[in-house]
Design a protein around this motif. Sequence first.
Motif, PDB file in Angstrom:
ATOM      1  N   GLY A 198       1.010  -0.707   0.478  1.00  0.00           N
ATOM      2  CA  GLY A 198      -0.313  -0.240   0.165  1.00  0.00           C
ATOM      3  C   GLY A 198       1.193   1.703  -0.004  1.00  0.00           C
ATOM      4  O   GLY A 198       0.609   2.326  -0.150  1.00  0.00           O
ATOM      5  N   THR A 199       1.995   0.984   0.020  1.00  0.00           N
ATOM      6  CA  THR A 199       2.703   2.081   0.070  1.00  0.00           C
ATOM      7  C   THR A 199       2.669   3.034  -0.859  1.00  0.00           C
ATOM      8  O   THR A 199       2.418   3.114  -2.612  1.00  0.00           O
ATOM      9  N   GLU A 200       2.716   4.112  -0.917  1.00  0.00           N
ATOM     10  CA  GLU A 200       1.774   5.356  -2.400  1.00  0.00           C
ATOM     11  C   GLU A 200       3.174   5.332  -3.349  1.00  0.00           C
ATOM     12  O   GLU A 200       4.200   5.118  -2.743  1.00  0.00           O
ATOM     13  N   GLY A 201       2.886   5.553  -4.350  1.00  0.00           N
ATOM     14  CA  GLY A 201       3.571   5.526  -5.806  1.00  0.00           C
ATOM     15  C   GLY A 201       4.413   4.215  -5.917  1.00  0.00           C
ATOM     16  O   GLY A 201       5.146   4.061  -6.440  1.00  0.00           O
ATOM     17  N   GLU A 202       4.879   3.218  -5.293  1.00  0.00           N
ATOM     18  CA  GLU A 202       5.297   1.792  -5.112  1.00  0.00           C
ATOM     19  C   GLU A 202       4.949   1.051  -6.649  1.00  0.00           C
ATOM     20  O   GLU A 202       3.515   0.973  -6.978  1.00  0.00           O
ATOM     21  N   GLN A 203       6.310   1.262  -7.525  1.00  0.00           N
ATOM     22  CA  GLN A 203       5.703   0.616  -8.954  1.00  0.00           C
ATOM     23  C   GLN A 203       5.687  -1.257  -8.800  1.00  0.00           C
ATOM     24  O   GLN A 203       5.752  -1.442  -7.871  1.00  0.00           O
ATOM     25  N   VAL A 204       4.706  -1.341  -9.456  1.00  0.00           N
ATOM     26  CA  VAL A 204       4.339  -2.858  -9.593  1.00  0.00           C
ATOM     27  C   VAL A 204       4.791  -3.285 -11.493  1.00  0.00           C
ATOM     28  O   VAL A 204       4.980  -2.821 -12.288  1.00  0.00           O
ATOM     29  N   ARG A 205       5.451  -3.912 -11.712  1.00  0.00           N
ATOM     30  CA  ARG A 205       6.113  -4.703 -12.977  1.00  0.00           C
ATOM     31  C   ARG A 205       5.617  -6.000 -12.311  1.00  0.00           C
ATOM     32  O   ARG A 205       5.771  -6.854 -12.259  1.00  0.00           O
ATOM     33  N   ILE A 206       5.084  -5.848 -14.201  1.00  0.00           N
ATOM     34  CA  ILE A 206       4.223  -6.574 -14.818  1.00  0.00           C
ATOM     35  C   ILE A 206       4.773  -6.737 -16.101  1.00  0.00           C
ATOM     36  O   ILE A 206       4.729  -6.211 -16.307  1.00  0.00           O
ATOM     37  N   GLY A 207       4.963  -7.959 -16.631  1.00  0.00           N
ATOM     38  CA  GLY A 207       5.827  -9.142 -17.418  1.00  0.00           C
ATOM     39  C   GLY A 207       4.494  -9.398 -18.009  1.00  0.00           C
ATOM     40  O   GLY A 207       3.649  -9.626 -17.726  1.00  0.00           O
ATOM     41  N   ILE A 208       4.948  -9.156 -19.902  1.00  0.00           N
ATOM     42  CA  ILE A 208       4.045  -9.927 -20.908  1.00  0.00           C
ATOM     43  C   ILE A 208       4.438 -10.786 -21.336  1.00  0.00           C
ATOM     44  O   ILE A 208       5.207 -11.189 -21.900  1.00  0.00           O
ATOM     45  N   THR A 209       3.222 -12.428 -21.182  1.00  0.00           N
ATOM     46  CA  THR A 209       3.611 -13.164 -22.275  1.00  0.00           C
ATOM     47  C   THR A 209       2.336 -12.793 -23.889  1.00  0.00           C
ATOM     48  O   THR A 209       1.400 -13.037 -22.712  1.00  0.00           O
ATOM     49  N   GLY A 210       2.380 -13.812 -24.291  1.00  0.00           N
ATOM     50  CA  GLY A 210       1.085 -13.860 -25.339  1.00  0.00           C
ATOM     51  C   GLY A 210       0.906 -14.395 -26.492  1.00  0.00           C
ATOM     52  O   GLY A 210       2.225 -14.408 -27.210  1.00  0.00           O
ATOM     53  N   HIS A 211       0.405 -14.852 -26.849  1.00  0.00           N
ATOM     54  CA  HIS A 211       0.141 -15.442 -28.902  1.00  0.00           C
ATOM     55  C   HIS A 211       0.419 -14.081 -29.721  1.00  0.00           C
ATOM     56  O   HIS A 211      -0.397 -12.544 -29.354  1.00  0.00           O
ATOM     57  N   THR A 212       1.316 -14.084 -30.285  1.00  0.00           N
ATOM     58  CA  THR A 212       0.938 -13.110 -31.640  1.00  0.00           C
ATOM     59  C   THR A 212       0.120 -13.314 -32.834  1.00  0.00           C
ATOM     60  O   THR A 212       0.145 -12.467 -33.151  1.00  0.00           O
ATOM     61  N   ASN A 213      -0.894 -14.477 -32.896  1.00  0.00           N
ATOM     62  CA  ASN A 213      -1.284 -14.558 -34.384  1.00  0.00           C
ATOM     63  C   ASN A 213      -3.010 -14.286 -33.659  1.00  0.00           C
ATOM     64  O   ASN A 213      -3.888 -15.286 -33.885  1.00  0.00           O
ATOM     65  N   LEU A 214      -2.791 -13.133 -33.169  1.00  0.00           N
ATOM     66  CA  LEU A 214      -4.744 -12.536 -33.059  1.00  0.00           C
ATOM     67  C   LEU A 214      -5.284 -12.080 -34.043  1.00  0.00           C
ATOM     68  O   LEU A 214      -4.439 -11.507 -34.602  1.00  0.00           O
ATOM     69  N   THR A 215      -6.696 -12.524 -33.713  1.00  0.00           N
ATOM     70  CA  THR A 215      -7.340 -12.099 -35.046  1.00  0.00           C
ATOM     71  C   THR A 215      -7.411 -10.539 -34.284  1.00  0.00           C
ATOM     72  O   THR A 215      -7.464 -10.678 -33.375  1.00  0.00           O
ATOM     73  N   ALA A 216      -8.154  -9.687 -35.552  1.00  0.00           N
ATOM     74  CA  ALA A 216      -8.446  -8.160 -35.293  1.00  0.00           C
ATOM     75  C   ALA A 216      -9.147  -7.971 -34.124  1.00  0.00           C
ATOM     76  O   ALA A 216      -8.786  -7.184 -33.507  1.00  0.00           O
ATOM     77  N   GLU A 217     -10.474  -9.131 -34.065  1.00  0.00           N
ATOM     78  CA  GLU A 217     -11.458  -8.812 -33.115  1.00  0.00           C
ATOM     79  C   GLU A 217     -11.074  -9.148 -31.830  1.00  0.00           C
ATOM     80  O   GLU A 217     -11.438  -8.732 -30.504  1.00  0.00           O
ATOM     81  N   THR A 218      -9.738 -10.464 -32.140  1.00  0.00           N
ATOM     82  CA  THR A 218      -9.336 -10.344 -30.792  1.00  0.00           C
ATOM     83  C   THR A 218      -8.234  -9.776 -30.207  1.00  0.00           C
ATOM     84  O   THR A 218      -8.560  -9.270 -28.706  1.00  0.00           O
ATOM     85  N   SER A 219      -7.708  -9.127 -30.711  1.00  0.00           N
ATOM     86  CA  SER A 219      -7.116  -8.328 -30.414  1.00  0.00           C
ATOM     87  C   SER A 219      -7.728  -6.884 -29.832  1.00  0.00           C
ATOM     88  O   SER A 219      -6.559  -6.254 -28.650  1.00  0.00           O
ATOM     89  N   ARG A 220      -8.995  -6.608 -30.318  1.00  0.00           N
ATOM     90  CA  ARG A 220      -9.951  -5.476 -29.257  1.00  0.00           C
ATOM     91  C   ARG A 220     -10.032  -5.985 -27.960  1.00  0.00           C
ATOM     92  O   ARG A 220      -9.794  -5.129 -26.776  1.00  0.00           O
ATOM     93  N   LEU A 221     -10.603  -6.740 -27.937  1.00  0.00           N
ATOM     94  CA  LEU A 221     -11.011  -7.842 -27.195  1.00  0.00           C
ATOM     95  C   LEU A 221     -10.297  -7.906 -25.738  1.00  0.00           C
ATOM     96  O   LEU A 221     -10.542  -7.658 -24.764  1.00  0.00           O
ATOM     97  N   VAL A 222      -8.423  -7.962 -26.639  1.00  0.00           N
ATOM     98  CA  VAL A 222      -7.766  -7.844 -25.493  1.00  0.00           C
ATOM     99  C   VAL A 222      -7.251  -7.210 -24.966  1.00  0.00           C
ATOM    100  O   VAL A 222      -6.913  -6.457 -23.706  1.00  0.00           O
ATOM    101  N   ARG A 223      -7.262  -5.325 -25.242  1.00  0.00           N
ATOM    102  CA  ARG A 223      -6.933  -4.079 -25.515  1.00  0.00           C
ATOM    103  C   ARG A 223      -8.085  -4.446 -24.180  1.00  0.00           C
ATOM    104  O   ARG A 223      -7.440  -3.468 -23.095  1.00  0.00           O
TER     105      ARG A 223
END
Length: 171
Positions: free
Chosen positions: A9-34
């Motif tokens: 709960g410390t104010e301003g503390e950063q959270v480091r989040i990595g991403i992994t995921g598919h590269t071959n998303l459909t256009a509609e899936t890209s919108r849903l994922v966003r």
Amino acid sequence: MWSSLEHDGTEGEQVRIGITGHTNLTAETSRLVRKALEAELAGRADVVGMSCLARGADQIFARVVLDGGGTLEVALPAADYRERKVQPDNLATFDELIAEASTVRTMPFAESNSAAYMAASEHILDSADAVFAVWDGRPAPGQGGTADVVDAARERGLPVTVVWPEGAERD
């Protein structure tokens, strides 16, 4: 699931989040994922997003982090990554995200291959507090795929948030 990423709960503390995921998303899936990633990160400008900037999930996540006021760190798999793996129709987006990144590290591989992809993902996992996985739950077709990164994150005890909205599909 966001509560699992909260710190003390410390104010301003950063959270480091990595991403992994598919590269071959459909256009509609890209919108849903966003939309799903925006919902996960809503109201959090203290996020450091870590990405390999592959087309698809990685780039969508990077843009959501930056648009939300967060910071982007990039781990490129190999020296030839842009030249060999970034398609002409994706160069402008890739270059724009690289330019907005606070840090860009290139793994010590001359050529982009499965080992280089996994090394870049491992680099991200080494400093992540949590991982978002844009993943349909299926096994990886080869070394370094989304399922492998999810397994590696879980082995480290990192919280993994799977993002696969209803109706999502791959090309």
